[in-house]
Scaffold this active site. Structure first.
Site, mmCIF file in Angstrom:
data_model
loop_
_atom_site.group_PDB
_atom_site.id
_atom_site.type_symbol
_atom_site.label_atom_id
_atom_site.label_comp_id
_atom_site.label_asym_id
_atom_site.label_seq_id
_atom_site.Cartn_x
_atom_site.Cartn_y
_atom_site.Cartn_z
ATOM 1 C CG LEU A 103 33.205 51.411 42.094
ATOM 2 C CD1 LEU A 103 33.426 52.218 43.365
ATOM 3 C CD2 LEU A 103 34.528 51.105 41.417
ATOM 4 C CG ASP A 104 33.407 44.191 41.425
ATOM 5 O OD1 ASP A 104 32.681 44.313 40.423
ATOM 6 O OD2 ASP A 104 34.541 43.689 41.401
ATOM 7 N NE ARG A 105 28.377 41.966 48.122
ATOM 8 C CZ ARG A 105 27.961 40.740 48.451
ATOM 9 N NH1 ARG A 105 26.686 40.529 48.730
ATOM 10 N NH2 ARG A 105 28.799 39.736 48.468
ATOM 11 C CB THR A 160 35.223 47.633 44.655
ATOM 12 O OG1 THR A 160 35.765 46.359 44.307
ATOM 13 C CG2 THR A 160 36.218 48.715 44.268
#
Length: 295
Positions: A138-140, A142
Site C-alpha cells: 500500500l502507498d504510505r 493509504t
C-alpha cells in the site's frame, strides 16, 4: 541465542507420482521454482519417510516427502522496532492492518519506519529464519489490509496467483459523482518528468478500476472500489481522471485535509486463496475514525 526455527513442509505421495523424483514432484505438484529447488538442494534438506535423500531419488505411493527450507538472507532492510496491527497469522501468511503515514517498504534513504522494517525486527526477536515478503503493498498514506508471505515458498505460491488476490477499497472523493457505479478503463503511465507521479496515457499499461457509490455527503462521495489490475497509484490516478480526486490527495488534485495524513483511501477487504491449505480467506478492516469528518 536459541537455534533458529525451521520452515518445513510435508506431502504424502499419491499413486499419480509414484516413480517420480523428488525434484520433479516439487516442480510439478509443489509448484516450486527452479531457483527454490536449487536453494533447497544446496542449503536445505529433503527427507522421505524420515530418511535424508537426494532430489533425484524416486518416490513411491504412500511416501511422506519432507522439505526443510534453508535460512533466508535478510537483504538490505534495517530492522526497526515498531507497532504492527496483525489481524491474521499462521505459519505461511500474515495480514496486517497498516495505518496511513507508514511506508510498506523502506524508502530510498532507509531511515523512515516501514512495515517491512517492523516485521524484520519481529522475526529477529522470534528467531524466525526468513526475510520479509510483502505480497500486496500500500502507498504510505493509504491505510488498510496488506498480505505478507511468511517465507519464500509461500511468496512463490501467492505471486503465482497474484491476479486472484481480490482487494477492495473504500475512498472519499471530492465532489458528487453522477453515476452510481461504473468501470474506469484508462491505461496508466509514468508522468513525464516525475519518478513518482502517474497519469492516464494511451501509451500506458492497461488499468481498470470498478467503482460503486456508497453515499454522497454534500462535498464528498464515499466509494467502494475494486482493482481489476494493479498499477501504481491506480485508484488515485483514475479518480483524478474522472475529475473527482481523493480527499487529501494533493499529488493528484485533491485538497489537503487537516488531521488526514494524505489521501482518504483504505483497503477494507482482502480475499485470497491460502497458499498451503488452498482455502479461500476473507479479512476485513474498518475505515479510520478520522474519516468521520467526511460524513
Amino acid at each position: 541465542m536459541s537455534t533458529p526455527s525451521k520452515v518445513v513442509k510435508r506431502w504424502e505421495i499419491t499413486a499419480a507420482y509414484s516413480g517420480c523424483s523428488s525434484r520433479d514432484f516439487l516442480l510439478r505438484a509443489g509448484e516450486f521454482s527452479r531457483q527454490l529447488i536449487k536453494k533447497v538442494r544446496v542449503s536445505g534438506d529433503v527427507y522421505v519417510n524420515g530418511e535424508r535423500v537426494e532430489l533425484w531419488q524416486p518416490l513411491q505411493d504412500g511416501d511422506v516427502l519432507e522439505v526443510v527450507f534453508p535460512e533466508e538472507e535478510r537483504g538490505a532492510i534495517e530492522p526497526m522496532e515498531g507497532p504492527l496491527s496483525i489481524v491474521y497469522e499462521d505459519e505461511d501468511v500474515l495480514v496486517i492492518d497498516k495505518p496511513a503515514g507508514l511506508f510498506s517498504v523502506p524508502p530510498f534513504d532507509k531511515t523512515e519506519p516501514s512495515v517491512a522494517a517492523f516485521l524484520l525486527f519481529r522475526y529477529i526477536q522470534k528467531n524466525y529464519p526468513c526475510t520479509v515478503h510483502i505480497v500486496t503493498r500500500l502507498d504510505r498514506d493509504t491505510s488498510g489490509l496488506m498480505l505478507v508471505a511468511k517465507h519464500a515458498y509461500s511468496h512463490r505460491l501467492l505471486t503465482q496467483s497474484l491476479q486472484k488476490i481480490d482487494r477492495r477499497y473504500k475512498a472519499v472523493a471530492e465532489g458528487s459523482l453522477n453515476a452510481d457505479q461504473g468501470m474506469i478503463d484508462q491505461p496508466i503511465a509514468r508522468a513525464e518528468g516525475s519518478i513518482i507521479r502517474r497519469t492516464t496515457s494511451p501509451e500506458g499499461r492497461p488499468a481498470q478500476t470498478r467503482y460503486e457509490v456508497e453515499k454522497r455527503t454534500g462535498r464528498y462521495t464515499w466509494l467502494r472500489l475494486q482493482l481489476m489490475t494493479g498499477r501504481t497509484h491506480q485508484i488515485r490516478v483514475h479518480l483524478e481522471y474522472l475529475g473527482y480526486p481523493l480527499a487529501g490527495d494533493t499529488l493528484y488534485g485533491g485538497s489537503a485535509c487537516p488531521g488526514i495524513p494524505g489521501q482518504a483511501l483504505h483497503c477494507y477487504q482482502l480475499n485470497f486463496r491460502h497458499p498451503w491449505s488452498k482455502k479461500r480467506m476473507t479479512l476485513v478492516s474498518e475505515t479510520p475514525g478520522e474519516w468521520d469528518r467526511f460524513a
